[in-house]
Write an enzyme that holds these catalytic residues in place. Structure first.
Site, PDB file in Angstrom:
ATOM      1  N   CYS A 100       5.108  -0.251  -0.170  1.00 52.04           N
ATOM      2  CA  CYS A 100       6.460  -0.656  -0.817  1.00 52.04           C
ATOM      3  C   CYS A 100       6.361  -0.953  -2.485  1.00 52.04           C
ATOM      4  O   CYS A 100       5.259  -1.994  -1.965  1.00 52.04           O
ATOM      5  CB  CYS A 100       7.733  -0.828  -0.029  1.00 52.04           C
ATOM      6  N   ARG A 132       2.882   2.848  -4.354  1.00 53.81           N
ATOM      7  CA  ARG A 132       2.964   1.935  -3.316  1.00 53.81           C
ATOM      8  C   ARG A 132       3.725   3.130  -2.134  1.00 53.81           C
ATOM      9  O   ARG A 132       3.381   1.614  -1.072  1.00 53.81           O
ATOM     10  CB  ARG A 132       3.415   1.546  -3.618  1.00 53.81           C
ATOM     11  N   TRP A 152       7.159   3.592   1.684  1.00 52.31           N
ATOM     12  CA  TRP A 152       6.317   3.700   2.397  1.00 52.31           C
ATOM     13  C   TRP A 152       6.726   3.629   3.939  1.00 52.31           C
ATOM     14  O   TRP A 152       6.769   2.219   4.334  1.00 52.31           O
ATOM     15  CB  TRP A 152       4.422   3.515   1.624  1.00 52.31           C
ATOM     16  N   ASN A 209       9.770  -5.136   0.621  1.00 51.70           N
ATOM     17  CA  ASN A 209       8.785  -4.781   1.061  1.00 51.70           C
ATOM     18  C   ASN A 209       7.748  -5.827   2.111  1.00 51.70           C
ATOM     19  O   ASN A 209       7.348  -6.683   1.851  1.00 51.70           O
ATOM     20  CB  ASN A 209       7.574  -4.629  -0.703  1.00 51.70           C
ATOM     21  N   GLY A 210       7.075  -5.280   3.409  1.00 52.21           N
ATOM     22  CA  GLY A 210       6.282  -6.010   4.341  1.00 52.21           C
ATOM     23  C   GLY A 210       7.267  -5.057   5.487  1.00 52.21           C
ATOM     24  O   GLY A 210       7.484  -4.091   5.927  1.00 52.21           O
ATOM     25  N   GLU A 265     -17.871   7.697   1.962  1.00 53.66           N
ATOM     26  CA  GLU A 265     -17.123   7.686   0.540  1.00 53.66           C
ATOM     27  C   GLU A 265     -16.815   9.162   0.666  1.00 53.66           C
ATOM     28  O   GLU A 265     -15.584   9.235   0.392  1.00 53.66           O
ATOM     29  CB  GLU A 265     -17.720   6.515  -0.462  1.00 53.66           C
ATOM     30  N   LYS A 281     -12.665  10.627   0.582  1.00 56.30           N
ATOM     31  CA  LYS A 281     -12.489  11.254  -0.648  1.00 56.30           C
ATOM     32  C   LYS A 281     -11.536  12.946  -0.578  1.00 56.30           C
ATOM     33  O   LYS A 281     -10.296  12.797  -0.286  1.00 56.30           O
ATOM     34  CB  LYS A 281     -13.037  11.313  -1.886  1.00 56.30           C
ATOM     35  N   GLU A 326      -8.506  11.953   2.485  1.00 54.44           N
ATOM     36  CA  GLU A 326      -7.715  11.931   2.204  1.00 54.44           C
ATOM     37  C   GLU A 326      -6.612  12.650   0.560  1.00 54.44           C
ATOM     38  O   GLU A 326      -5.324  12.933   0.934  1.00 54.44           O
ATOM     39  CB  GLU A 326      -7.874  10.515   1.635  1.00 54.44           C
ATOM     40  N   HIS A 365     -27.827  13.630  17.908  1.00 53.79           N
ATOM     41  CA  HIS A 365     -27.329  13.275  18.928  1.00 53.79           C
ATOM     42  C   HIS A 365     -26.141  13.626  19.050  1.00 53.79           C
ATOM     43  O   HIS A 365     -25.440  13.020  19.874  1.00 53.79           O
ATOM     44  CB  HIS A 365     -27.500  11.492  17.802  1.00 53.79           C
ATOM     45  N   LYS A 379      -1.133   2.755  -2.090  1.00 54.13           N
ATOM     46  CA  LYS A 379      -2.340   2.547  -2.882  1.00 54.13           C
ATOM     47  C   LYS A 379      -2.741   1.041  -2.318  1.00 54.13           C
ATOM     48  O   LYS A 379      -3.756   0.740  -2.257  1.00 54.13           O
ATOM     49  CB  LYS A 379      -2.374   2.567  -4.318  1.00 54.13           C
TER      50      LYS A 379
HETATM   51  C1  F6R Z   1      -9.430   4.964  -0.080  1.00 55.34           C
HETATM   52  C2  F6R Z   1      -8.730   3.657  -0.211  1.00 55.34           C
HETATM   53  C3  F6R Z   1      -8.484   3.301   0.632  1.00 55.34           C
HETATM   54  C4  F6R Z   1      -8.426   1.455  -0.137  1.00 55.34           C
HETATM   55  C5  F6R Z   1      -8.096   0.303   1.352  1.00 55.34           C
HETATM   56  C6  F6R Z   1      -8.130  -0.897   1.279  1.00 55.34           C
HETATM   57  O1  F6R Z   1      -9.613   6.394  -2.448  1.00 55.34           O
HETATM   58  O2  F6R Z   1      -8.911   4.001  -1.343  1.00 55.34           O
HETATM   59  O3  F6R Z   1      -9.418   3.295   1.696  1.00 55.34           O
HETATM   60  O4  F6R Z   1     -10.081   1.730  -0.102  1.00 55.34           O
HETATM   61  O5  F6R Z   1      -6.921   0.922   1.630  1.00 55.34           O
HETATM   62  O6  F6R Z   1      -7.755  -1.146  -0.382  1.00 55.34           O
HETATM   63  P1  F6R Z   1      -8.145  -2.349  -1.425  1.00 55.34           P
HETATM   64  O7  F6R Z   1      -9.318  -1.998  -2.084  1.00 55.34           O
HETATM   65  O8  F6R Z   1      -7.094  -2.332  -2.783  1.00 55.34           O
HETATM   66  O9  F6R Z   1      -8.125  -3.486  -0.091  1.00 55.34           O
END
Ligand code: F6R
Length: 636
Positions: free
Chosen positions: A2, A27, A79, A105-106, A511, A515, A518, A534, A631
């Site tokens: 948010c 956000r 969000w 936000n929270g 990773e 990617k 998501e 396994h 984000k």
């Molecule tokens: C994936 C992604 C998330 C963040 C995770 C932690 O692309 O962006 O998995 O890595 O939410 O976020 P930060 O790094 O801001 O603590």
């Protein structure tokens, strides 16, 4: 999670709010809303509230139909946590009179008991959110204060908010406007970010700097527990105990706070292409020019005092998501290069099951946003539990790694490494992952040099490899952009993909899978290649592509054998590996130059990012704002 924005001054508020929200949409984008207060010639002002489900563009359209006038207002991009992403759950939330509006936000953890209490007093709720309790509580408090004859004013609104805040449990940043006071708004924060931007005769308050950067460069980050009354004449700042606080504002420098897509279709694509520059900046900042002079500077220049490195017997790293994957590469380097036992924890797990305390432990919190609730809370918990032990060997030693030095993490830890990748808007982390990796290379090299755990020549070779990185990345990004765009159609109907890696490239397999999941919503798993037999190998058939990272080094032959095992099950094999006879087994090769194995994750991650990007773009998905994500994850 948010984004909130609030503005007061001499201009129409709504366009400023919409622009601020545009910068904060990363956000959350489940719904958006705004409320403005228009001064009327006689008596109190008039509050207008507009809300719309879905992306900001829907709110923008609503505003074009029903303009909201006034020089004071608040806005929100959501969000969803409590309550579905529907218009009735969109912020702002109003009190029973419809004249007091709140954005938040929270999470208000005790919202259920507060809701019951309010319902018992006759309040009717219109949403399922935790936030809606706040306008009702403030409204009731204002009614009590006014019953003793006090007139409506900004100070009264401030007092009511101050009285209500102790009743709220949890983390929040909030902004409140009241129809009775068109010249005042109140903002407050506890464990969620909020910054005030100081313009000329106007103030803008927001969850993050991009919303402020186009408005002003002069900012005042609010501290935990602070409450502020904003009027066109100034800011009245109070700490959690109600004391007046005076603080000098700071300046946003550089362009790193401005979010601009340039000519790219998506921020993620632009940010992938920015990685050679991210690396070049990091090299320029942290690798002093080579020198033969006696007493020449050390290998890496990190802005950390010597005491951070002294007497460290073990390291624990706390992080989430992509930051955790970078931390796994970091742990490999810290163990294999610097010889320090290192563990990586999901911050959300560490909070509730931390390992027994060990002495002389360096704790590193890694979060690109610097706002991830679990990572921050895990660090706070670690500091608190170590604070209970008298023996100084157990004292907390905290270090943060972030892309946002001005974030909550920056204020929480005594030592900080800023990865300096510039603002990242795409929800999928790319250039900040590279920045985190580079920071770990710097840290591991600094430890290794101090401990002489590798010969100076070996360390120097790695430094030379890092210097070559920007040019290698430039070639690689351009080449794989083309190759992955051509490949994307092959994945049009794919439902599952397996990513394999070993050793230092196992986190890159994780990773790559993250990617893909998501942004393209394809199910993907990252696996240590040797573990396939396994269990997971049972998943393989001709419909499940396998992406295998095979870089020359300790486990090269092993990974190639694991790839053969997958091929024998008819899987389509995509290799991320150097060109050559060894790698001829791959059906498709995404070639990566044969660098020192220790440096290889810095290159192998590029095809992972571009493959996911092009698959998602080919599917016509919203790459920068994937469903259900945000984000910065500022809730537990
Ligand atoms: C994936 C992604 C998330 C963040 C995770 C932690 O692309 O962006 O998995 O890595 O939410 O976020 P930060 O790094 O801001 O603590």
């Amino acid at each position: 999670m948010c984004g909130i924005v609030a503005v007061i001054g001499s201009r129409e508020a709504a366009p400023l709010l919409l622009e601020g929200l545009r910068q904060l949409e990363y956000r959350g984008y489940d719904s958006a809303g705004l409320a403005t207060v228009e001064a009327t010639p006689a008596g109190p002002g008039q509050l207008t509230c507009l809300r719309a489900e879905g992306k900001l563009v829907n709110l923008q359209q609503r505003y074009e139909q029903y303009p909201a006038a006034g020089h004071c207002g608040i806005g929100h991009t959501r969000w969803a946590t409590h309550g579905k992403p529907e218009e009735r759950n969109a912020h702002p939330h109003l009190d029973g009179t419809g004249q007091l509006a709140v954005v938040q936000n929270g999470i208000i953890e005790n919202h259920r008991s507060l809701r019951e209490q309010l319902q018992a007093s006759g309040v009717v709720f219109l949403s399922d959110t935790d936030t809606e309790v706040i306008p009702h509580l403030i409204s009731q408090c204002l009614a009590r204060l006014r019953s003793s004859g006090r007139a409506a004013s900004g100070s009264l609104l401030l007092e009511a908010v101050q009285q209500v805040l102790p009743e709220l449990h949890g983390a929040y940043a909030l902004a409140v406007v009241w129809g009775e006071t068109p010249g005042a708004l109140v903002v407050a924060r506890r464990q969620a970010p909020l910054l005030i931007g100081l313009g000329e005769g106007e103030f803008l308050c927001a969850s993050d700097t991009p919303a402020l950067a186009g408005f002003t460069r002069t900012i005042l980050p609010m501290e935990d527990g602070e409450v502020a009354l904003l009027t066109p004449l100034g800011i009245e700042l109070h700490d959690a105990l109600g004391n007046r606080v005076q603080r000098t504002p700071s300046l946003l420098t550089g362009t790193e706070h401005v979010a601009d897509k340039r000519s790219f279709r998506h921020f993620m694509h632009k940010e992938i292409h920015e990685q050679p520059e991210t690396a070049a900046l990091w090299v320029a900042r942290h690798l002093p020019p080579p020198s033969d002079a006696p007493g020449s500077p050390s290998l890496v220049a990190l802005p950390l005092p010597a005491k951070v490195f002294e007497g460290v017997e073990q390291i624990q790293i706390l992080a989430c998501g992509t930051s955790r994957h970078a931390s796994l590469v970091g742990a490999y380097l810290l163990e294999q290069l610097a010889g320090i036992p290192t563990s990586v924890f999901h911050a959300s797990e560490f909070r509730y099951a931390p390992p027994p305390l060990a002495p002389h432990t360096l704790t590193i919190g890694v979060t690109q946003s610097g706002e991830t609730a679990d990572t921050l809370a895990a660090l706070v918990m670690e500091e608190e539990r170590r604070g209970l032990i008298a023996d100084p060997a157990y004292a907390a030693r905290l270090l943060g790694i972030t892309n946002r030095a001005e974030s909550s993490l920056g204020r929480l830890v005594p030592h900080l490494l800023d990865i300096g990748a510039g603002i990242e808007v795409g929800v999928a982390a790319t250039k900040t992952f590279l920045g985190q990796l580079l920071t770990f290379y710097g840290l591991a090299l600094a430890f290794a040099e101090r401990r002489s755990s590798r010969s100076p020549a070996q360390l120097q070779d790695l430094v030379s490899g890092l210097r070559a990185l920007p040019a290698q990345l430039k070639e690689l990004v351009e080449e794989h952009d083309r190759r992955c765009a051509e490949l994307a159609h092959l994945f049009a109907d794919t439902q599952d993909v397996i990513f394999l890696g070993r050793g230092i490239n196992y986190p890159i397999a994780l990773e790559g899978a993250l990617k893909l999941k998501e942004i393209s919503y394809i199910h993907a798993e990252g696996y240590p290649a040797g573990e396939m037999k396994h269990g997971p190998i049972a998943l393989l058939d001709s419909r499940v592509p396998v992406v295998s990272i095979a870089m020359p080094g300790r486990v090269f032959e092993k990974v190639l054998s694991n790839a053969q095992e997958a091929k024998a099950r008819d899987a389509q094999l995509i290799g991320v590996a150097p060109e050559g006879p060894d790698t001829a087994l791959f059906d498709v090769l995404l070639p990566v130059p044969a660098v020192d194995e220790l440096l290889s994750p810095l290159l192998t991650v590029i095809p992972m990012q571009l493959l996911s990007y092009h698959i998602a773009a080919h599917r016509g998905l919203d790459v920068d704002q994937p469903r259900n994500l945000a984000k910065s994850v500022t809730v537990e």
